[in-house]
Design a protein around this motif. Structure first.
Motif, PDB file in Angstrom:
ATOM      1  N   LEU A   1      29.038  19.637  97.446  1.00  0.00           N
ATOM      2  CA  LEU A   1      29.794  18.395  97.941  1.00  0.00           C
ATOM      3  C   LEU A   1      29.541  17.100  96.749  1.00  0.00           C
ATOM      4  O   LEU A   1      30.603  16.513  96.354  1.00  0.00           O
ATOM      5  N   GLU A   2      28.278  16.869  96.495  1.00  0.00           N
ATOM      6  CA  GLU A   2      28.434  15.907  96.258  1.00  0.00           C
ATOM      7  C   GLU A   2      28.272  15.770  94.586  1.00  0.00           C
ATOM      8  O   GLU A   2      28.353  14.565  93.528  1.00  0.00           O
ATOM      9  N   LEU A   3      28.193  17.189  94.053  1.00  0.00           N
ATOM     10  CA  LEU A   3      28.124  17.241  92.948  1.00  0.00           C
ATOM     11  C   LEU A   3      30.040  17.653  92.488  1.00  0.00           C
ATOM     12  O   LEU A   3      30.312  17.674  91.757  1.00  0.00           O
TER      13      LEU A   3
ATOM     14  N   SER B   1      32.190  14.917 102.558  1.00  0.00           N
ATOM     15  CA  SER B   1      31.202  13.973 102.472  1.00  0.00           C
ATOM     16  C   SER B   1      31.400  13.173 102.324  1.00  0.00           C
ATOM     17  O   SER B   1      32.268  13.189 101.035  1.00  0.00           O
ATOM     18  N   ASP B   2      31.071  11.653 102.641  1.00  0.00           N
ATOM     19  CA  ASP B   2      31.565   9.990 102.192  1.00  0.00           C
ATOM     20  C   ASP B   2      30.195  10.474 100.905  1.00  0.00           C
ATOM     21  O   ASP B   2      30.268   9.225 100.167  1.00  0.00           O
ATOM     22  N   ARG B   3      29.356  11.487 100.082  1.00  0.00           N
ATOM     23  CA  ARG B   3      28.420  11.389  99.703  1.00  0.00           C
ATOM     24  C   ARG B   3      29.406  12.196  98.243  1.00  0.00           C
ATOM     25  O   ARG B   3      28.326  11.530  97.226  1.00  0.00           O
ATOM     26  N   ALA B   4      30.138  12.628  98.359  1.00  0.00           N
ATOM     27  CA  ALA B   4      31.286  12.230  96.978  1.00  0.00           C
ATOM     28  C   ALA B   4      31.769  10.754  96.505  1.00  0.00           C
ATOM     29  O   ALA B   4      31.547  10.504  95.302  1.00  0.00           O
ATOM     30  N   VAL B   5      31.960  10.239  96.837  1.00  0.00           N
ATOM     31  CA  VAL B   5      31.628   8.291  96.463  1.00  0.00           C
ATOM     32  C   VAL B   5      30.860   7.557  95.955  1.00  0.00           C
ATOM     33  O   VAL B   5      30.404   7.623  94.739  1.00  0.00           O
ATOM     34  N   ASP B   6      29.912   8.567  96.555  1.00  0.00           N
ATOM     35  CA  ASP B   6      27.968   8.263  95.452  1.00  0.00           C
ATOM     36  C   ASP B   6      27.997   8.776  94.799  1.00  0.00           C
ATOM     37  O   ASP B   6      27.478   8.212  93.624  1.00  0.00           O
ATOM     38  N   ASP B   7      28.689  10.404  94.857  1.00  0.00           N
ATOM     39  CA  ASP B   7      28.699  10.883  92.935  1.00  0.00           C
ATOM     40  C   ASP B   7      29.235  10.397  92.326  1.00  0.00           C
ATOM     41  O   ASP B   7      29.411  10.599  91.189  1.00  0.00           O
ATOM     42  N   LEU B   8      30.674   9.960  92.450  1.00  0.00           N
ATOM     43  CA  LEU B   8      32.174   9.149  91.543  1.00  0.00           C
ATOM     44  C   LEU B   8      31.450   7.717  91.180  1.00  0.00           C
ATOM     45  O   LEU B   8      31.183   7.555  90.023  1.00  0.00           O
TER      46      LEU B   8
END
Length: 236
Positions: free
Chosen positions: A92-94, A200-207
């Motif tokens: 998800l992070e990627l 996951s809101d980790r998608a924001v971190d990845d962006l």
């Protein structure tokens, strides 16, 4: 349905099952044995959705997903025998849109393909409407050395144009339009991905990580435990 689904999987048995169910749903399909073939396809004639295995010979699925996300927000569904939470989080992070653990129900995969395609279509329509609405308004928003040409969806950072994906542009526009305001991850997730996003809101971190790589020294600050803001240059 005319959508074309690329199945990147080195197990012929899984390929056959996935292909049969997707074709029954009305999708066109293409089978690929490895990520190198998939990358060639991305350059020549990209599909509408990637169904991507992680454990591939040569370039693995994580690396392929990361490379695609540098250039496009198109839907990616990861299928993997690795069911540890860290593997799902990494996927998800990627930037993957979904993660299915083997063995999985082919019907569930079809349902998830349907869902990501509907969300992708909605996202594209929203982007088009935004662009049409911006034609009559100001063509630029800027903060310091960062300028966004909204109708053309171009980004200029320190006098050089930088290629970004649609989601990267949308996130930048939110932050630049309200410089110095702190946005929570949940708020950014809803604004950029839509209310029905289930990742996951980790998608924001990845962006943000991708933007920082493309725009060195861009003043996007982490608000620890909350989210992000773009700090206005020369603020007193």
């Amino acid at each position: 349905m005319n959508a074309r689904i690329a199945i990147v999987e080195d197990d012929p048995h899984i390929q056959e099952i996935v292909e049969a169910y997707l074709q029954k749903e009305g999708y066109q399909t293409v089978r690929l044995q490895n990520a190198e073939e998939a990358w060639d396809m991305w350059r020549a004639n990209p599909p509408d959705v990637w169904v991507l295995d992680i454990m591939l010979p040569g370039m693995n699925g994580y690396e392929f997903c990361s490379r695609i996300r540098q250039e496009s927000d198109m839907p990616i569904i990861i299928i993997s025998a690795r069911d540890e939470e860290v593997d799902k989080v990494m996927g998800l992070e990627l930037g993957s849109d979904d993660y299915l653990t083997k063995p999985f129900s082919p019907r569930e995969l079809v349902a998830r393909v349907n869902r990501v395609l509907k969300r992708w279509e909605k996202f594209q329509q929203h982007t088009i409407h935004e662009e049409e609405g911006e034609q009559s308004g100001s063509d630029e928003v800027s903060s310091g050395d960062l300028t966004l040409h909204t109708s053309e969806r171009r980004v200029v950072w320190q006098h050089s144009e930088v290629d970004v994906t649609s989601k990267e542009f949308n996130l930048l526009e939110i932050l630049v339009s309200q410089a110095n305001r702190a946005f929570s991850r949940e708020e950014l997730l809803e604004k950029v991905w839509g209310e029905d996003y289930f990742g996951s809101d980790r998608a924001v971190d990845d962006l943000v990580k991708r933007l920082r790589k493309k725009l060195p020294d861009v003043p996007i600050e982490t608000v620890w435990g909350y989210g992000y803001r773009l700090r206005e240059h020369d603020e007193t």
